[in-house]
Each structure stands twice: as structure tokens, then as C-alpha cells.
Design an enzyme around this catalytic site. Structure first.
Site, PDB file in Angstrom:
ATOM      1  N   GLU A   1       5.291 -10.987   7.128  1.00  0.00           N
ATOM      2  CA  GLU A   1       6.552 -10.579   6.533  1.00  0.00           C
ATOM      3  C   GLU A   1       6.229  -9.564   5.447  1.00  0.00           C
ATOM      4  OE1 GLU A   1      10.690 -10.515   6.270  1.00  0.00           O
ATOM      5  OE2 GLU A   1       9.333 -11.376   7.765  1.00  0.00           O
TER       6      GLU A   1
ATOM      7  N   LYS B   1       7.695  -7.662   2.085  1.00  0.00           N
ATOM      8  CA  LYS B   1       8.709  -7.685   1.035  1.00  0.00           C
ATOM      9  C   LYS B   1       8.269  -6.799  -0.125  1.00  0.00           C
ATOM     10  CE  LYS B   1      11.713 -10.595   2.775  1.00  0.00           C
ATOM     11  NZ  LYS B   1      13.077 -10.122   3.114  1.00  0.00           N
TER      12      LYS B   1
ATOM     13  N   ASP C   1       8.424  -8.783  10.860  1.00  0.00           N
ATOM     14  CA  ASP C   1       8.206  -7.421  10.359  1.00  0.00           C
ATOM     15  C   ASP C   1       6.970  -6.775  10.973  1.00  0.00           C
ATOM     16  OD1 ASP C   1      10.432  -7.642   8.757  1.00  0.00           O
ATOM     17  OD2 ASP C   1       9.311  -8.159   6.941  1.00  0.00           O
TER      18      ASP C   1
END
Length: 242
Positions: A105, A107, A74
Site C-alpha cells: 500500500e 500512502k 497499489d
């Protein structure tokens, strides 16, 4: 006459602005993929704004000279000083492993599943083969730069756990393999964490999550120094004429 600026208020205002933006995305963007893309872009823009210009930030795959690639990452923080190319293919970026400082990452929430997911992404990057060659300068030649450990982490807006960094968090982090280790993370509305050398965690208050994350990340980037100079000859062997 000089005047004082309340730095804490500036930092807290920065966090509230980012939190408001991400909560708006969560509320009004209902498609999971689009929501994820919008959140990633918000973090890319924020880090690109506040990190020094030497650091580039993008969503990308990381590749090595053998042609092996990581999972899609990401956020990749990287440096092109000694890596003359970043590959583009149909809008997708492929960044040489030697150029990478840190990976994240992104989220919506912090939980065991997302920690494991981010850890597997980290492992896919750290398993790549990185090269390092001598650097020629005006006064002579520097020896090959020793390879450093790539920083990895997880960024979320909120947490599924209360307290955020209690026993479930510590157990999930403690179960990770060495190459899966997550060094740093931000839970924007709850706090940020830093993994210390002794294996314990330093955490922030909820209101200082963003600035704690940024300062600790920046210190880690400073401590890494400069990325190694890649062995371009190894990459060029993919060509028939070389």
C-alpha cells in the site's frame, strides 16, 4: 587502470532524487486521488527499473480460481512465468493469486490508520485460494511448489510519528492479526523497517531508507524462489464449454 566508484554516494543520490520527486508531487498536486495515483506510479516506475525483469509491478486486483478478488492493491509484484494470463477489464488488471510475490500500500504518511489500512489489504490477498500443480521439465516432473507467505508492506514519504519507529509504531504493528502482518516498509524521508522472525524490527537510518528497503525486499523475493504453477483447469471451469 581500474577506478573505484563510490557506491554509497550512488545509493544516496538515488534516494534524494526519489524524495525530491515525491515531495514535488505532494506540493504541487493538490487533488488527493491524483496525488495518490502519481505517487503510486512513481514507485511502480522505480521498482520496475531496478528489480530484475522477471518481476512485474502494477496496480491491480488479485483474484483466485473461485472468482474471489482482493481489495485493489497499489503495488503488486508478480511473475507470469507459470501464469499465462493477467486479465484486463476497462484498464483494470486482475492478477491470479498464484503469480503474486509481494503487495504494498502506498500512502503519504506513516500512522496507525494507514498501517491498519495496509494490513486489511494484505489480508484480502492472503485469504485468496492459491493452487499449485507439478511442473514438467526435460528431465521429468517437479512436484507441486509449496505455497509461500506473500510479502506485504507499506510505503510512505514521511511519518506522523517522532521517532518514526517508536512505541506507537510498535503498538500498531503488534495489534495486527497473522494474515494482516506487514513484513517490510519504507518511510522515504525517515527510514525503513523489516519485521524479523522473532517479531522485532530492524530499521535503517533516514539517509539509507531507500536502499535498505530495496535490498531487504530483494532478499525476501530471492528467498521466495519462483511462484507456483497455477492449476489452469480450475480457472477454466468458469467457461461453459470446459
Amino acid at each position: 587502470m581500474s577506478q573505484k566508484v563510490n557506491m554509497k554516494e550512488l545509493f544516496l543520490g538515488m534516494q534524494q532524487e526519489m524524495l525530491s520527486k515525491l515531495k514535488t508531487i505532494r506540493k504541487h498536486v493538490t487533488h488527493p486521488g491524483t496525488k495518490g495515483d502519481a505517487t503510486e506510479l512513481s514507485w511502480i516506475e522505480w521498482l520496475s527499473t531496478y528489480l530484475p525483469n522477471r518481476y512485474c509491478v502494477d496496480t491491480a486486483f488479485v483474484v483466485d480460481h473461485t472468482g474471489t478478488r482482493s481489495d485493489q492493491i497499489d503495488l503488486v509484484i508478480y511473475d507470469q512465468q507459470y501464469s499465462p494470463f493477467v486479465f484486463y477489464q476497462e484498464g483494470v488488471k486482475f492478477i491470479p493469486a498464484e503469480s503474486v510475490y509481494a503487495i504494498f500500500e502506498v500512502k503519504q504518511t506513516l500512522n496507525k490508520e494507514h498501517i491498519q489500512y495496509a494490513a486489511e489489504k494484505a489480508e484480502s490477498v492472503r485469504a485468496l485460494h492459491r493452487t499449485s500443480v507439478p511442473i514438467v521439465h526435460a528431465g521429468g516432473t517437479y512436484p507441486p511448489r509449496p505455497l509461500f507467505d506473500i510479502v506485504a508492506g507499506l510505503i510512505t514519504t514521511s511519518s506522523d510519528w517522532t521517532p518514526t519507529f517508536g512505541k506507537p509504531f510498535e503498538e500498531a504493528m503488534g495489534a495486527l492479526k497473522p494474515w494482516q502482518r506487514l513484513n517490510i516498509g519504507c518511510v522515504l524521508d525517515s527510514g525503513s523497517f523489516l519485521l524479523k522472525p522473532n517479531g522485532t524490527f530492524e530499521t535503517s537510518s533516514a539517509e539509507e531508507a531507500l536502499i535498505f528497503f530495496f535490498i531487504k525486499l530483494f532478499v525476501q523475493l530471492q528467498n521466495l524462489g519462483t511462484v507456483p504453477a497455477m492449476d489452469i483447469d480450475l480457472y477454466s471451469r468458469a467457461l461453459d464449454s470446459i
